[in-house]
Design an enzyme around this catalytic site. Structure first.
Site, PDB file in Angstrom:
ATOM      1  N   LEU A 108      -1.791   3.812   7.597  1.00  0.00           N
ATOM      2  CA  LEU A 108      -1.963   2.731   6.630  1.00  0.00           C
ATOM      3  C   LEU A 108      -1.387   1.432   7.176  1.00  0.00           C
ATOM      4  O   LEU A 108      -0.333   1.423   7.805  1.00  0.00           O
ATOM      5  CB  LEU A 108      -1.271   3.087   5.308  1.00  0.00           C
ATOM      6  CG  LEU A 108      -1.896   4.238   4.534  1.00  0.00           C
ATOM      7  CD1 LEU A 108      -1.325   4.304   3.130  1.00  0.00           C
ATOM      8  CD2 LEU A 108      -3.404   4.098   4.445  1.00  0.00           C
ATOM      9  N   SER A 109      -2.116   0.353   6.930  1.00  0.00           N
ATOM     10  CA  SER A 109      -1.687  -0.969   7.387  1.00  0.00           C
ATOM     11  C   SER A 109      -2.343  -2.004   6.491  1.00  0.00           C
ATOM     12  O   SER A 109      -3.487  -1.825   6.061  1.00  0.00           O
ATOM     13  CB  SER A 109      -2.170  -1.170   8.825  1.00  0.00           C
ATOM     14  OG  SER A 109      -2.203  -2.546   9.143  1.00  0.00           O
ATOM     15  N   SER A 110      -1.628  -3.084   6.223  1.00  0.00           N
ATOM     16  CA  SER A 110      -2.223  -4.152   5.402  1.00  0.00           C
ATOM     17  C   SER A 110      -3.463  -4.699   6.091  1.00  0.00           C
ATOM     18  O   SER A 110      -4.393  -5.170   5.442  1.00  0.00           O
ATOM     19  CB  SER A 110      -1.224  -5.285   5.191  1.00  0.00           C
ATOM     20  OG  SER A 110      -0.059  -4.768   4.612  1.00  0.00           O
ATOM     21  N   ARG A 111      -3.491  -4.641   7.427  1.00  0.00           N
ATOM     22  CA  ARG A 111      -4.629  -5.205   8.166  1.00  0.00           C
ATOM     23  C   ARG A 111      -5.870  -4.315   8.102  1.00  0.00           C
ATOM     24  O   ARG A 111      -6.938  -4.746   8.516  1.00  0.00           O
ATOM     25  CB  ARG A 111      -4.230  -5.494   9.618  1.00  0.00           C
ATOM     26  CG  ARG A 111      -3.259  -6.674   9.731  1.00  0.00           C
ATOM     27  CD  ARG A 111      -3.062  -7.127  11.157  1.00  0.00           C
ATOM     28  NE  ARG A 111      -2.364  -8.403  11.228  1.00  0.00           N
ATOM     29  CZ  ARG A 111      -1.062  -8.546  11.490  1.00  0.00           C
ATOM     30  NH1 ARG A 111      -0.308  -7.483  11.705  1.00  0.00           N
ATOM     31  NH2 ARG A 111      -0.512  -9.744  11.535  1.00  0.00           N
TER      32      ARG A 111
ATOM     33  N   GLN B 165       6.900 -15.312  12.313  1.00  0.00           N
ATOM     34  CA  GLN B 165       6.588 -14.165  13.173  1.00  0.00           C
ATOM     35  C   GLN B 165       5.115 -14.107  13.564  1.00  0.00           C
ATOM     36  O   GLN B 165       4.688 -13.170  14.228  1.00  0.00           O
ATOM     37  CB  GLN B 165       7.046 -12.860  12.517  1.00  0.00           C
ATOM     38  CG  GLN B 165       6.265 -12.437  11.291  1.00  0.00           C
ATOM     39  CD  GLN B 165       6.906 -11.244  10.615  1.00  0.00           C
ATOM     40  OE1 GLN B 165       7.929 -11.368   9.965  1.00  0.00           O
ATOM     41  NE2 GLN B 165       6.317 -10.062  10.770  1.00  0.00           N
TER      42      GLN B 165
ATOM     43  N   LYS C  96       5.742   2.973  11.802  1.00  0.00           N
ATOM     44  CA  LYS C  96       4.517   2.480  12.439  1.00  0.00           C
ATOM     45  C   LYS C  96       4.838   1.274  13.327  1.00  0.00           C
ATOM     46  O   LYS C  96       4.274   1.119  14.388  1.00  0.00           O
ATOM     47  CB  LYS C  96       3.448   2.113  11.410  1.00  0.00           C
ATOM     48  CG  LYS C  96       2.106   1.861  12.082  1.00  0.00           C
ATOM     49  CD  LYS C  96       0.992   1.836  11.115  1.00  0.00           C
ATOM     50  CE  LYS C  96       0.737   0.438  10.617  1.00  0.00           C
ATOM     51  NZ  LYS C  96       0.388  -0.536  11.689  1.00  0.00           N
TER      52      LYS C  96
ATOM     53  N   HIS D 100       0.854  -1.189   0.000  1.00  0.00           N
ATOM     54  CA  HIS D 100       0.000   0.000   0.000  1.00  0.00           C
ATOM     55  C   HIS D 100       0.888   1.236   0.000  1.00  0.00           C
ATOM     56  O   HIS D 100       2.126   1.123  -0.085  1.00  0.00           O
ATOM     57  CB  HIS D 100      -0.968  -0.036   1.182  1.00  0.00           C
ATOM     58  CG  HIS D 100      -0.293  -0.270   2.509  1.00  0.00           C
ATOM     59  ND1 HIS D 100       0.613   0.617   3.047  1.00  0.00           N
ATOM     60  CD2 HIS D 100      -0.366  -1.309   3.394  1.00  0.00           C
ATOM     61  CE1 HIS D 100       1.036   0.162   4.210  1.00  0.00           C
ATOM     62  NE2 HIS D 100       0.470  -1.019   4.440  1.00  0.00           N
ATOM     63  N   LYS D 101       0.233   2.414   0.156  1.00  0.00           N
ATOM     64  CA  LYS D 101       1.005   3.665   0.043  1.00  0.00           C
ATOM     65  C   LYS D 101       2.122   3.764   1.085  1.00  0.00           C
ATOM     66  O   LYS D 101       3.117   4.439   0.862  1.00  0.00           O
ATOM     67  CB  LYS D 101       0.050   4.868   0.174  1.00  0.00           C
ATOM     68  CG  LYS D 101      -0.717   5.133  -1.117  1.00  0.00           C
ATOM     69  CD  LYS D 101      -1.512   6.413  -1.016  1.00  0.00           C
ATOM     70  CE  LYS D 101      -2.997   6.121  -0.950  1.00  0.00           C
ATOM     71  NZ  LYS D 101      -3.844   7.142  -0.378  1.00  0.00           N
TER      72      LYS D 101
ATOM     73  N   HIS E 199       4.057   1.228   2.071  1.00  0.00           N
ATOM     74  CA  HIS E 199       5.205   0.533   1.469  1.00  0.00           C
ATOM     75  C   HIS E 199       5.793   1.360   0.328  1.00  0.00           C
ATOM     76  O   HIS E 199       7.013   1.426   0.156  1.00  0.00           O
ATOM     77  CB  HIS E 199       4.769  -0.819   0.894  1.00  0.00           C
ATOM     78  CG  HIS E 199       4.227  -1.782   1.893  1.00  0.00           C
ATOM     79  ND1 HIS E 199       2.908  -2.150   1.923  1.00  0.00           N
ATOM     80  CD2 HIS E 199       4.827  -2.457   2.908  1.00  0.00           C
ATOM     81  CE1 HIS E 199       2.714  -3.022   2.891  1.00  0.00           C
ATOM     82  NE2 HIS E 199       3.849  -3.220   3.518  1.00  0.00           N
TER      83      HIS E 199
HETATM   84  O1  PAF Z   1       7.164  -5.250   8.958  1.00  0.00           O
HETATM   85  C1  PAF Z   1       6.957  -6.266   8.271  1.00  0.00           C
HETATM   86  O2  PAF Z   1       6.200  -6.258   7.292  1.00  0.00           O
HETATM   87  C2  PAF Z   1       7.656  -7.567   8.647  1.00  0.00           C
HETATM   88  O3  PAF Z   1       7.806  -7.675  10.021  1.00  0.00           O
HETATM   89  C3  PAF Z   1       9.029  -7.722   7.939  1.00  0.00           C
HETATM   90  C4  PAF Z   1       9.988  -6.641   8.357  1.00  0.00           C
HETATM   91  C5  PAF Z   1       8.833  -7.695   6.435  1.00  0.00           C
HETATM   92  C6  PAF Z   1       9.652  -9.068   8.319  1.00  0.00           C
HETATM   93  O4  PAF Z   1       8.867 -10.135   7.890  1.00  0.00           O
END
Ligand code: PAF
Length: 273
Positions: A181-184, A58, A146, A31-32, A34
C-alpha cells in the site's frame, strides 16, 4: 478527537495529557498502511497524535508536491474511527522559518538508493521530523517499513542527537494480490496496477530463493530483475539493516529492496529477511 492546526494550540492541549504519547507522522491520504501504524500506537500508548502534513522540503523540484494525493475530510474520518486523540494538520507557513538551521541526513546512508535518485529528500524528512518530535515530544513514533531507508535514517538521528523517544518500525501492509500500500498507488490505472505487482513478485521470488538456500546477493538480484522486466528499474539492492550492501544474505539482518517506475509513477517495496 481534537483537530488542531496551530502549534501553539497543540502545545497547550498536550500540556493537559498525562501519560505516554504515540506520534504517527504522515503526509495524509491515509490508507490501511497508515491505519496499521495508528492502531499500533493507540494500543501501545495512552494518547495518539497523528500529524498530516505534506512536507514541501522533502520533495525535489521535479517531484509531485502539487499533485500529491490529499484527502483532509477522509483523513479526519479515519482518525476518528481509529480513536486518535489529536489530529494535527499544521500549515507550512507555521512549520518553517525564513532562515533556519538545517539538518543534514548522514552522508553515507542518505546518498544511496532513494537518496541517489532523490538527493536532499532525507534532509527534508529529518528537518520536519525534528520539528514534530520537538513539538509533540512523543514517547514513541511509528514508521512503516516500506520506507526502510527512512526508518534507518530516522533511527540514526534519534541515536545521534540522543532524542528521548523510541522509533517503532511497522510491517508493510499489502493488497491481497501483494501490492504494497502506498498513497502513490492512486496514480496507477488498472493495467498499471497489474504491472506494479512485478515489484512484490520479485521480492517473493527473492524470499523463496533464500528459503531454498540461495544466499548469494548477485544471484538473487539477477532473478529479481528477470521478473521486473520490462519495467524501468531504478535499483534492486540487498543491504544489511544499517544499509551497507552485502554480498551474502544474513538471516535476520538483511533487507531486499526494489524501486521501479510503472508509467511515470515511481514505486518502492522491500522485504526484511
Ligand atoms: O513517510 C512519510 O510519509 C514522510 O516522509 C513523513 C515521515 C511523514 C515525513 O514527512
Amino acid at each position: 478527537m481534537q483537530v488542531i492546526t496551530t502549534i501553539c494550540e497543540l502545545k497547550e492541549h498536550l500540556k493537559t495529557l498525562q501519560g505516554s504519547i504515540g506520534l504517527v507522522p504522515t503526509m495524509g491520504a491515509l490508507h490501511k498502511g497508515h491505519i496499521s501504524l495508528i492502531e499500533k500506537s493507540v494500543k501501545e500508548n495512552d494518547f495518539t497524535v497523528v500529524s498530516v502534513f505534506v512536507n514541501p522540503t522533502q520533495f525535489l523540484p521535479n517531484e509531485d508536491l502539487d499533485k500529491y494525493p490529499r484527502n483532509e475530510e477522509g483523513d479526519k474520518k479515519v482518525c476518528e474511527l481509529c480513536k486518535v486523540d489529536v489530529l494535527f494538520m499544521p500549515l507550512a507557513k507555521e512549520m518553517y522559518f525564513e532562515d533556519e538551521p538545517l539538518i543534514k541526513a548522514p552522508a553515507k546512508i542518505a546518498s544511496i538508493l532513494e537518496g541517489a535518485t532523490r538527493p536532499g529528500h532525507f534532509d527534508g524528512v529529518l528537518r520536519v521530523l525534528n520539528k514534530f518530535f520537538n513539538i509533540v515530544r512523543p514517547t514513541r513514533a511509528y514508521f512503516g517499513k516500506k520506507d526502510a531507508q527512512q526508518v534507518a535514517i530516522v533511527k540514526n538521528i534519534v541515536k545521534t542527537f540522543f532524542m528521548p523517544l523510541e522509533i517503532v518500525p511497522c510491517d508493510i501492509i499489502r493488497e491481497a494480490d501483494g501490492l504494497a500500500l502506498s498513497s502513490r498507488n492512486v496514480y496507477l490505472d488498472e493495467e498499471q496496477k497489474l504491472s506494479a505487482l512485478k515489484l512484490s513478485r520479485s521480492l517473493l521470488k527473492a524470499g523463496n530463493l533464500i528459503k531454498s538456500g540461495e544466499m548469494d546477493s548477485n544471484a538473487i538480484k539477477l532473478e529479481m530483475k528477470k521478473i521486473l522486466e520490462p519495467l524501468k528499474v531504478d535499483y534492486v539492492a540487498i543491504v544489511d539493516r544499517e544499509f551497507r550492501e552485502v554480498s551474502k544474505v544474513e538471516l535476520e539482518n538483511t533487507i531486499i529492496l526494489v524501486a521501479a517506475y510503472v508509467g511515470n509513477t515511481r514505486l518502492i517495496d522491500n522485504i526484511w529477511v
